[in-house]
Design a protein around this motif. Structure first.
Motif, PDB file in Angstrom:
ATOM      1  N   LYS A  24     117.541  22.353  -1.327  1.00  0.00           N
ATOM      2  CA  LYS A  24     118.405  23.245  -0.560  1.00  0.00           C
ATOM      3  C   LYS A  24     119.270  24.061  -1.514  1.00  0.00           C
ATOM      4  O   LYS A  24     119.320  23.805  -2.723  1.00  0.00           O
ATOM      5  N   ASN A  25     119.930  25.068  -0.934  1.00  0.00           N
ATOM      6  CA  ASN A  25     120.894  25.873  -1.697  1.00  0.00           C
ATOM      7  C   ASN A  25     120.280  26.509  -2.940  1.00  0.00           C
ATOM      8  O   ASN A  25     120.936  26.637  -3.984  1.00  0.00           O
ATOM      9  N   GLU A  26     118.990  26.876  -2.802  1.00  0.00           N
ATOM     10  CA  GLU A  26     118.281  27.592  -3.858  1.00  0.00           C
ATOM     11  C   GLU A  26     118.199  26.806  -5.166  1.00  0.00           C
ATOM     12  O   GLU A  26     118.081  27.373  -6.245  1.00  0.00           O
ATOM     13  N   LYS A  27     118.238  25.478  -5.076  1.00  0.00           N
ATOM     14  CA  LYS A  27     118.062  24.640  -6.271  1.00  0.00           C
ATOM     15  C   LYS A  27     116.589  24.324  -6.457  1.00  0.00           C
ATOM     16  O   LYS A  27     115.860  24.099  -5.492  1.00  0.00           O
TER      17      LYS A  27
ATOM     18  N   SER B 262     110.278  34.556  -5.585  1.00  0.00           N
ATOM     19  CA  SER B 262     110.381  34.922  -4.173  1.00  0.00           C
ATOM     20  C   SER B 262     109.355  35.947  -3.743  1.00  0.00           C
ATOM     21  O   SER B 262     109.337  36.367  -2.586  1.00  0.00           O
TER      22      SER B 262
ATOM     23  N   THR C  82     113.994  25.600  -1.011  1.00  0.00           N
ATOM     24  CA  THR C  82     113.054  25.764  -2.115  1.00  0.00           C
ATOM     25  C   THR C  82     112.001  24.665  -2.049  1.00  0.00           C
ATOM     26  O   THR C  82     112.281  23.550  -1.618  1.00  0.00           O
TER      27      THR C  82
ATOM     28  N   ASP D 108     117.313  29.518   2.015  1.00  0.00           N
ATOM     29  CA  ASP D 108     117.750  28.873   0.780  1.00  0.00           C
ATOM     30  C   ASP D 108     116.950  27.613   0.477  1.00  0.00           C
ATOM     31  O   ASP D 108     117.225  26.903  -0.487  1.00  0.00           O
TER      32      ASP D 108
ATOM     33  N   PHE E  91     114.704  32.622  -1.524  1.00  0.00           N
ATOM     34  CA  PHE E  91     115.975  32.708  -2.235  1.00  0.00           C
ATOM     35  C   PHE E  91     116.872  33.769  -1.593  1.00  0.00           C
ATOM     36  O   PHE E  91     117.417  34.655  -2.248  1.00  0.00           O
ATOM     37  N   ASN E  92     116.992  33.653  -0.278  1.00  0.00           N
ATOM     38  CA  ASN E  92     117.755  34.617   0.512  1.00  0.00           C
ATOM     39  C   ASN E  92     118.504  33.856   1.597  1.00  0.00           C
ATOM     40  O   ASN E  92     117.942  33.525   2.643  1.00  0.00           O
ATOM     41  N   SER E  93     119.764  33.547   1.356  1.00  0.00           N
ATOM     42  CA  SER E  93     120.538  32.722   2.272  1.00  0.00           C
ATOM     43  C   SER E  93     120.846  33.434   3.585  1.00  0.00           C
ATOM     44  O   SER E  93     121.322  32.793   4.526  1.00  0.00           O
ATOM     45  N   SER E  94     120.583  34.735   3.674  1.00  0.00           N
ATOM     46  CA  SER E  94     120.828  35.442   4.932  1.00  0.00           C
ATOM     47  C   SER E  94     119.753  35.136   5.969  1.00  0.00           C
ATOM     48  O   SER E  94     119.931  35.409   7.151  1.00  0.00           O
TER      49      SER E  94
END
Length: 443
Positions: A245-248, A261, A314, A312, A304-307
């Motif tokens: 999560k959170n682009e990790k 992406s 991965t 987010d 990789f786009n939290s919008s």
């Protein structure tokens, strides 16, 4: 060229897990199969001394890369591997699907580094891994596939029941990615990627079995971190699927792969250069899942786009082939008596159902297998070639092959003539009229 050691023909296919360990789909990397080869390729001992630890063996890593960590026995033979991450960069559950063994997961803390957690797989007898002078089995990296759960192990079957990978011995926490049967509705078929699925010569994956994915509604952190791949009734490969999560991302230092992406790129984690993690993208059906089983939580993975919802999330993957990745067919039907001759590798050709939903690369017509129950049609071998028998006599098949050959997309090759090639339709006609039934095949 792959820097791997194949080791020849397996001594006994019924008790061998495979003859190689090759990592990756879009960029393949052969793993060293002996401690001597690993040392010559600059792999170094995790403990700095090369001691053999009971239950694990001698652990080796390359240039600080955590996955894979290779395990060698006292005789210097590959005995297993670990998939490891630094949890300060890629945290454990519930921020990922990396669940500790204390919570009934697969990950254990590294005895030499509290921040590193690992999933461990064994190919040989764990109890004897540090015992020298064990008997050799030429052409095999081991006789089992064990997933460690602390001091217990899950034994994965090396063979399946029947040619459809009906894994009755597989534990209840593994689920089929899709059905290979044409009798099932279209949205339930899939879950298999054959050789040539991406481009001619691309390595195949096999029929996917996923850990803990009971439905498309499973949360990504609850999905298992591994998948198994079967073909022709055998375990041919396995893979890692680390969801975060959170682009990790699970690379060394948590670095994001270049162009990660962008769908359609090579999808290889090129930062750092020695990373083997690859980034998957939707759609995952029909190659990985059937449409009705495709995970909803992964709809926007690796964007990789939290919008975006789930943007987010991965997912890093690594495939590990235990057997030849260029002979994976996703076959449904066995050979029929209407097929003459064997394939170049000595096996008999198989058939794929015409309704199979996979389109095989830019030269798809070369690899489309005709229905074995149709007179005059000849099925292809697992590597995309015709068997070393008669040429197809069905006029539409001949016409199509002639058309493709005239465009330079395929050639006709004679076993007897060696390097002789026919590059146009007229030569095919001559071969058909003369010696076409004496061992010609298309390549």
């Amino acid at each position: 060229m792959l820097a791997c050691e194949v080791g020849g023909v397996m001594a006994d296919e019924t008790v061998s897990v495979g003859d190689r360990l090759i990592a990756g789909i879009w960029r393949e990397a052969g793993m060293p199969l002996t401690l001597q080869s690993a040392t010559s390729e600059n792999w170094t001992a995790v403990d700095g001394q090369g001691n053999c630890t009971n239950g694990y063996g001698k652990r080796m890593r390359l240039n600080g890369r955590l996955t894979p960590t290779l395990l060698f026995d006292a005789n210097g033979r590959l005995a297993g591997m670990q998939a490891s991450v630094n949890t300060t960069k890629f945290p454990l559950y519930p921020e990922s699907n990396l669940v500790p063994v204390a919570s009934k997961g697969l990950f254990m803390q590294d005895p030499l580094n509290d921040d590193v957690w690992s999933l461990t797989i064994h190919f040989r007898d764990v109890a004897n891994v540090c015992e020298p002078n064990q008997a050799e089995t030429p052409g095999s990296i081991g006789d089992r596939f064990l997933i460690r759960r602390n001091n217990t192990f899950e034994s994965i079957p090396l063979t399946a029941d029947g040619n459809r990978a009906n894994l009755t011995d597989l534990a209840s926490n593994w689920f089929e990615g899709g059905s290979l049967s044409s009798s099932e509705p279209a949205n339930q078929r899939g879950g298999c990627a054959p050789t040539h699925f991406a481009f001619p010569g691309s390595p195949g994956m096999g029929h996917h079995y996923w850990g803990n994915i009971t439905s498309p509604d499973v949360a990504c952190e609850d999905a298992g971190p591994m998948f198994l791949l079967y073909d022709h009734s055998k375990l041919v490969a396995f893979g890692l699927v680390f969801a975060g999560k959170n682009e990790k991302f699970p690379t060394v230092n948590g670095l994001i792969p270049e162009n990660a992406s962008t769908p359609g790129n090579p999808r290889v984690a090129t930062s750092p250069p020695d990373s083997l993690w690859e980034t998957a993208h939707q759609p995952l059906f029909p190659l990985f899942f059937s449409k009705n089983k495709n995970l909803k939580c992964a709809a926007n993975m690796n964007k990789f786009n939290s919008s975006l919802e789930g943007g987010d999330v991965t997912v890093g993957t690594i495939h590990f082939h235990l057997q030849n990745p260029l002979q994976i067919g996703c076959d449904v039907l066995p050979q029929t008596t209407k097929t003459v001759g064997k394939c170049a590798d000595g096996t008999y050709p198989w058939c794929r159902d015409l309704s199979w939903p996979v389109v095989l690369g830019p030269n798809a017509n070369v690899y489309e297998t005709p229905n074995c129950n149709t007179d005059g049609m000849v099925p292809l071998c697992a590597n995309g070639e015709l068997p070393n028998g008669e040429l197809p006599t069905h006029k539409n098949t001949i016409k199509n092959l002639m058309k493709l050959t005239s465009k330079g997309k395929i050639t006709v090759k004679s076993r007897k003539w060696g390097k002789t090639k026919a590059k146009n339709a007229s030569k095919i006609k001559k071969l058909k009229k003369s010696k076409a039934k004496k061992g010609k095949y298309f390549k």
